[in-house]
Write a protein that holds these residues in place. Structure first.
Motif, PDB file in Angstrom:
ATOM      1  N   ALA A  29      32.158  28.230 139.542  1.00 50.53           N
ATOM      2  CA  ALA A  29      31.739  27.185 138.600  1.00 50.53           C
ATOM      3  C   ALA A  29      31.867  27.673 137.163  1.00 50.53           C
ATOM      4  N   ALA A  30      31.513  28.934 136.937  1.00 45.83           N
ATOM      5  CA  ALA A  30      31.613  29.476 135.591  1.00 45.83           C
ATOM      6  C   ALA A  30      33.075  29.576 135.158  1.00 45.83           C
ATOM      7  N   ASN A  31      33.946  29.988 136.064  1.00 47.08           N
ATOM      8  CA  ASN A  31      35.375  30.071 135.746  1.00 47.08           C
ATOM      9  C   ASN A  31      35.951  28.681 135.451  1.00 47.08           C
ATOM     10  N   ALA A  32      35.507  27.699 136.219  1.00 49.90           N
ATOM     11  CA  ALA A  32      35.992  26.338 135.985  1.00 49.90           C
ATOM     12  C   ALA A  32      35.563  25.836 134.615  1.00 49.90           C
ATOM     13  N   ALA A  33      34.339  26.160 134.206  1.00 48.53           N
ATOM     14  CA  ALA A  33      33.863  25.751 132.887  1.00 48.53           C
ATOM     15  C   ALA A  33      34.622  26.452 131.779  1.00 48.53           C
ATOM     16  N   LEU A  34      34.954  27.732 132.015  1.00 47.53           N
ATOM     17  CA  LEU A  34      35.664  28.497 130.994  1.00 47.53           C
ATOM     18  C   LEU A  34      37.111  28.055 130.840  1.00 47.53           C
ATOM     19  N   LYS A  35      37.675  27.450 131.904  1.00 45.94           N
ATOM     20  CA  LYS A  35      39.035  26.924 131.773  1.00 45.94           C
ATOM     21  C   LYS A  35      39.074  25.768 130.780  1.00 45.94           C
ATOM     22  N   LYS A  36      38.005  25.017 130.729  1.00 43.65           N
ATOM     23  CA  LYS A  36      37.942  23.887 129.795  1.00 43.65           C
ATOM     24  C   LYS A  36      37.623  24.379 128.383  1.00 43.65           C
ATOM     25  N   SER A  37      36.801  25.428 128.284  1.00 42.77           N
ATOM     26  CA  SER A  37      36.431  25.967 126.974  1.00 42.77           C
ATOM     27  C   SER A  37      36.184  27.464 127.100  1.00 42.77           C
ATOM     28  N   LYS A  38      37.110  28.280 126.602  1.00 41.58           N
ATOM     29  CA  LYS A  38      36.990  29.729 126.718  1.00 41.58           C
ATOM     30  C   LYS A  38      35.827  30.278 125.903  1.00 41.58           C
ATOM     31  N   SER A  39      35.389  29.559 124.893  1.00 36.72           N
ATOM     32  CA  SER A  39      34.298  30.041 124.038  1.00 36.72           C
ATOM     33  C   SER A  39      32.932  29.529 124.468  1.00 36.72           C
ATOM     34  N   ASP A  40      32.847  28.995 125.680  1.00 41.26           N
ATOM     35  CA  ASP A  40      31.570  28.469 126.178  1.00 41.26           C
ATOM     36  C   ASP A  40      30.624  29.650 126.437  1.00 41.26           C
ATOM     37  N   LEU A  41      29.653  29.868 125.552  1.00 48.88           N
ATOM     38  CA  LEU A  41      28.744  31.010 125.648  1.00 48.88           C
ATOM     39  C   LEU A  41      27.889  30.946 126.905  1.00 48.88           C
ATOM     40  N   GLU A  42      27.441  29.753 127.291  1.00 47.52           N
ATOM     41  CA  GLU A  42      26.627  29.598 128.491  1.00 47.52           C
ATOM     42  C   GLU A  42      27.414  29.996 129.731  1.00 47.52           C
ATOM     43  N   ALA A  43      28.671  29.518 129.820  1.00 49.41           N
ATOM     44  CA  ALA A  43      29.492  29.851 130.982  1.00 49.41           C
ATOM     45  C   ALA A  43      29.797  31.344 131.035  1.00 49.41           C
ATOM     46  N   GLN A  44      30.028  31.966 129.882  1.00 46.45           N
ATOM     47  CA  GLN A  44      30.280  33.413 129.857  1.00 46.45           C
ATOM     48  C   GLN A  44      29.064  34.191 130.352  1.00 46.45           C
ATOM     49  N   ASP A  59      34.104  44.491 135.945  1.00 46.99           N
ATOM     50  CA  ASP A  59      34.531  43.140 135.554  1.00 46.99           C
ATOM     51  C   ASP A  59      33.521  42.507 134.608  1.00 46.99           C
ATOM     52  N   ALA A  60      32.246  42.770 134.846  1.00 48.46           N
ATOM     53  CA  ALA A  60      31.224  42.224 133.955  1.00 48.46           C
ATOM     54  C   ALA A  60      31.355  42.807 132.556  1.00 48.46           C
ATOM     55  N   LEU A  61      31.667  44.090 132.461  1.00 49.56           N
ATOM     56  CA  LEU A  61      31.877  44.691 131.149  1.00 49.56           C
ATOM     57  C   LEU A  61      33.099  44.102 130.457  1.00 49.56           C
ATOM     58  N   GLY A  62      34.132  43.770 131.261  1.00 53.84           N
ATOM     59  CA  GLY A  62      35.312  43.135 130.677  1.00 53.84           C
ATOM     60  C   GLY A  62      34.994  41.775 130.073  1.00 53.84           C
ATOM     61  N   VAL A  63      34.176  40.991 130.768  1.00 50.93           N
ATOM     62  CA  VAL A  63      33.788  39.681 130.241  1.00 50.93           C
ATOM     63  C   VAL A  63      32.966  39.849 128.972  1.00 50.93           C
ATOM     64  N   GLU A  66      35.280  40.576 126.146  1.00 52.81           N
ATOM     65  CA  GLU A  66      36.021  39.379 125.727  1.00 52.81           C
ATOM     66  C   GLU A  66      35.123  38.405 124.970  1.00 52.81           C
ATOM     67  N   GLY A  67      33.852  38.328 125.342  1.00 49.89           N
ATOM     68  CA  GLY A  67      32.927  37.402 124.693  1.00 49.89           C
ATOM     69  C   GLY A  67      32.537  37.817 123.295  1.00 49.89           C
ATOM     70  N   GLY A  68      32.733  39.092 122.944  1.00 48.54           N
ATOM     71  CA  GLY A  68      32.434  39.549 121.595  1.00 48.54           C
ATOM     72  C   GLY A  68      30.961  39.799 121.354  1.00 48.54           C
ATOM     73  N   GLN A  69      30.618  39.937 120.065  1.00 45.48           N
ATOM     74  CA  GLN A  69      29.270  40.319 119.684  1.00 45.48           C
ATOM     75  C   GLN A  69      28.240  39.243 120.022  1.00 45.48           C
ATOM     76  N   ARG A  70      28.645  37.943 119.958  1.00 45.26           N
ATOM     77  CA  ARG A  70      27.708  36.862 120.268  1.00 45.26           C
ATOM     78  C   ARG A  70      27.195  36.964 121.700  1.00 45.26           C
ATOM     79  N   LEU A  71      28.106  37.212 122.627  1.00 47.36           N
ATOM     80  CA  LEU A  71      27.714  37.323 124.037  1.00 47.36           C
ATOM     81  C   LEU A  71      26.883  38.582 124.278  1.00 47.36           C
ATOM     82  N   LYS A  72      27.239  39.707 123.628  1.00 52.96           N
ATOM     83  CA  LYS A  72      26.494  40.953 123.817  1.00 52.96           C
ATOM     84  C   LYS A  72      25.065  40.820 123.303  1.00 52.96           C
TER      85      LYS A  72
END
Length: 654
Positions: A29-44, A59-63, A66-72
């Motif tokens: 579900a999270a991947n499907a949401a990110l396909k529509k919007s890669k910058s979706d902070l909630e989905a990330q 893989d979690a560290l990779g995400v 990719e999400g940058g400082q906002r996600l961290k």
């Protein structure tokens, strides 16, 4: 913007309908949401959590990257946990140190500090978690297990005085994990006789098979340390090392199997087996105390394979990068192996000839110093060993560095030189050395708030030695030492006994009834003493110290207890052969022959000598002086030849 809000709403609706344990569906579900919007902070954020639930930490560290400082910043707890599980505990500690101290953060911090070998801070964090009573009820078992593991690691790291528990309680022995941690702590303290790892009743058969492997490997180590090599070898042979799933446990099992072998196997084959273990993953690496032993084992294998030049070169490079002097067991052990490589596995005087030049290059190398001292003792040269120690101590005493002073008064080195002094009977030197060491550590202990300082045993030995002195300053120092120890730990019976003994002759009023009540009663101490048997056995005389012993040729043989009680045989009579008991013995028989009344000298000279020796007779020098003309006094010479000059001795001078 509307599309993003719609995607977030659809994701939230999907998560509400999805089962909480179905992490694969959440990830989809999270991947499907990110396909529509890669910058979706909630989905990330949801994707990171799902990956952590699936143990896909890289893989979690990779995400997160990719999400940058906002996600961290939003997923700080998840970020720290992913770093910890991926084998980067030091980076996880840096993150948790910058965020709010929530309970989840404290858990991650404690685990990360434990894995990064900051055991003191890990133990403190676990205590903080346990102090939060309301929240800790549901985590009581896990917290007790983790806290016990931290205490065991403190023992291995040489910081056992910081451990919360020294002896396991009944609660610790009721569960397998806590019993295992208690056993590890006992092994670290050298208490190898306790069997604490048998609490397996609550485990299933599959769990028993999985958990019995590390216990068996640990038991092999204990048996080897106790010198029971045959039992250790038999137990190691019962293991199928290749079937052990955990790589670190498999590696340690392989090494312990080689160490417990009693057969003189081919050293080159052992070397190959030692290095044939698979490389450990970053997430399964050994702790420092384990890797240090494995590092030394590798050098030992090289020495047995006659790789002396390589070991000497490698260890010299390592030692050149380490501080000197140091009390680090790892560094000093490597120094001993370096000395063995230079000596080419020889001992005695041959080894001393090769190793002594190294001391000129590394005069502050503690490991090298102890190696040479040991070789001196093996060759019976105690005096050189003491001189070497004294010169080393004199060098360190001139240093102004605090670490050098700590090495100078290290309890192990002080105990070694005290043992050497004891072998030579130098009692005053022992008292002086212990007093100096006690003075140093008492100054340092004032800076520490530990209830029982790590040098407490040294302070106790110094106090006992000073109590035996008759000097007022030594007795005052003993009083001060035992007063400090008793204040720090009133439950320590040894310190209490020293406290009472110190004040018994100086200030008895300071001894309270509570202090006396802590000591064992004299009746109990002497209950099994048979006074009659001791009196019948006699008084044992202690052997004189080595420095006062007589040479071998002048030593008297000790009386044999088996023959000392036998009646002595009367001596043979020394009466003369013509002895007649009916005749009265001569009363002058005890006088010299010339003093007896029946003595008659023979010849002219003998009669003159007898006349001179007769009591009341006139001698030549006893005649009175006669005045001559002119008022001079002329002394009579008496006898024939009066007035003649004495003849000149042949070859003499006038």
């Amino acid at each position: 913007m509307a599309a993003v809000i719609s995607a977030a709403q659809s994701l939230s609706a999907l998560l509400r309908r999805t089962h909480l344990d179905d992490h694969e569906e959440v990830l989809k579900a999270a991947n499907a949401a990110l396909k529509k919007s890669k910058s979706d902070l909630e989905a990330q954020h949801v994707k990171v959590v799902a990956l952590l639930k699936l143990d896909r930490f890289d893989d979690a560290l990779g995400v997160l990257e990719e999400g940058g400082q906002r996600l961290k910043e939003r997923a700080q707890l998840e970020h720290a946990y992913a770093l910890y599980k991926a084998g980067n505990p030091a980076e996880a500690v840096e993150i948790v140190g910058t965020v709010d101290r929530s309970r989840g953060i404290l858990h991650v911090e404690a685990q990360a500090r434990y894995r990064s070998e900051d055991f003191e801070r890990a133990a403190i964090t676990y205590r903080q978690l346990m102090d939060q009573t309301a929240e800790a009820r549901s985590e009581e078992s896990d917290l007790r297990i983790n806290s016990g593991a931290a205490d065991a690691q403190l023992e291995w790291a040489g910081q056992g005085h910081l451990a919360q528990k020294k002896k396991p309680t009944r609660e610790d022995l009721e569960a397998f994990e806590t019993a295992y941690n208690a056993a590890c702590g006992s092994i670290a303290r050298g208490e190898l006789g306790q069997d604490l790892c048998n609490a397996l009743d609550e485990l299933s058969e599959e769990e028993k098979i999985a958990e019995i492997l590390p216990i068996t490997v640990q038991q092999i180590y204990v048996l080897t340390q106790q010198g029971r090599l045959e039992e250790a070898e038999k137990l190691a042979a019962s293991l199928t090392i290749a079937d052990i799933p955990d790589l670190s446990t498999r590696y340690i099992a392989q090494v312990n199997h080689l160490a417990s072998s009693t057969d003189s196997t081919n050293p080159y084959l052992s070397h190959r087996l030692f290095h044939s273990s698979p490389k450990l993953l970053n997430t399964d690496r050994t702790f420092a105390f384990q890797s240090s032993i494995l590092h030394r084992d590798a050098y030992v294998m090289d020495l047995q394979s006659s790789k002396f030049t390589g070991v000497a070169s490698s260890t010299s490079t390592y030692l050149s990068k380490q501080p000197s002097p140091t009390t680090s067991a790892d560094v000093n052990s490597i120094s001993v192996l370096n000395a063995a490589a230079h000596a080419r596995n020889t001992s005695g005087k041959a080894a001393l000839k090769e190793i002594l030049p190294l001391l000129e290059k590394r005069p502050n190398d503690v490991g090298l110093l102890l190696t040479i001292v040991q070789l001196y003792l093996l060759t019976g040269n105690h005096g050189s060993a003491i001189t070497l120690f004294e010169s080393f101590f004199a060098r360190l005493e001139k240093s102004s560095t605090r670490s050098d002073q700590d090495v100078r008064f290290a309890p192990g080195l002080v105990a070694t030189v005290v043992g050497l002094y004891k072998m030579e009977g130098r009692t005053s030197h022992i008292r002086t050395e212990l007093a100096k060491a006690a003075s140093h550590w008492r100054r340092k202990s004032k800076e520490s708030s530990a209830q029982s300082p790590p040098q407490a045993s040294l302070l106790k030995a110094a106090g006992v030695a000073l109590l035996d002195s008759s000097r007022a300053e030594d007795l005052a120092a003993a009083v001060s030492i035992f007063s400090d120890l008793h204040t720090r730990d009133p439950t320590d019976r040894f310190s209490t006994a020293g406290f009472i003994a110190a004040y018994a002759t100086t200030s008895p009023s300071k001894i309270t009834p509570d202090d006396l009540a802590t000591l064992t009663e004299t009746k109990r101490l002497t209950a099994d003493v048979d006074a009659a048997a001791l009196e019948a056995a006699g008084v044992a005389r202690p052997a004189p110290p080595p420095s006062t012993t007589l040479p071998t040729s002048t030593k008297k043989r000790a009386a044999d207890p088996a023959t000392s009680t036998k009646a002595k045989r009367p001596r043979k009579s020394r009466l003369p052969k013509d002895y007649d008991p009916s005749r009265t013995p001569d009363p002058e028989r005890w006088l010299p022959l010339r003093d007896r009344s029946s003595y008659r000298p023979k010849g002219r000279k003998g009669k003159q000598r007898q006349q001179a020796l007769t009591q009341g007779g006139v001698s030549e020098d006893s005649r009175p002086a006669t005045p001559a003309l002119g008022g001079e006094v002329v002394k009579g010479t008496g006898g024939a030849g009066k007035g003649k000059k004495k003849a000149k001795a042949k070859g003499g001078k006038w």
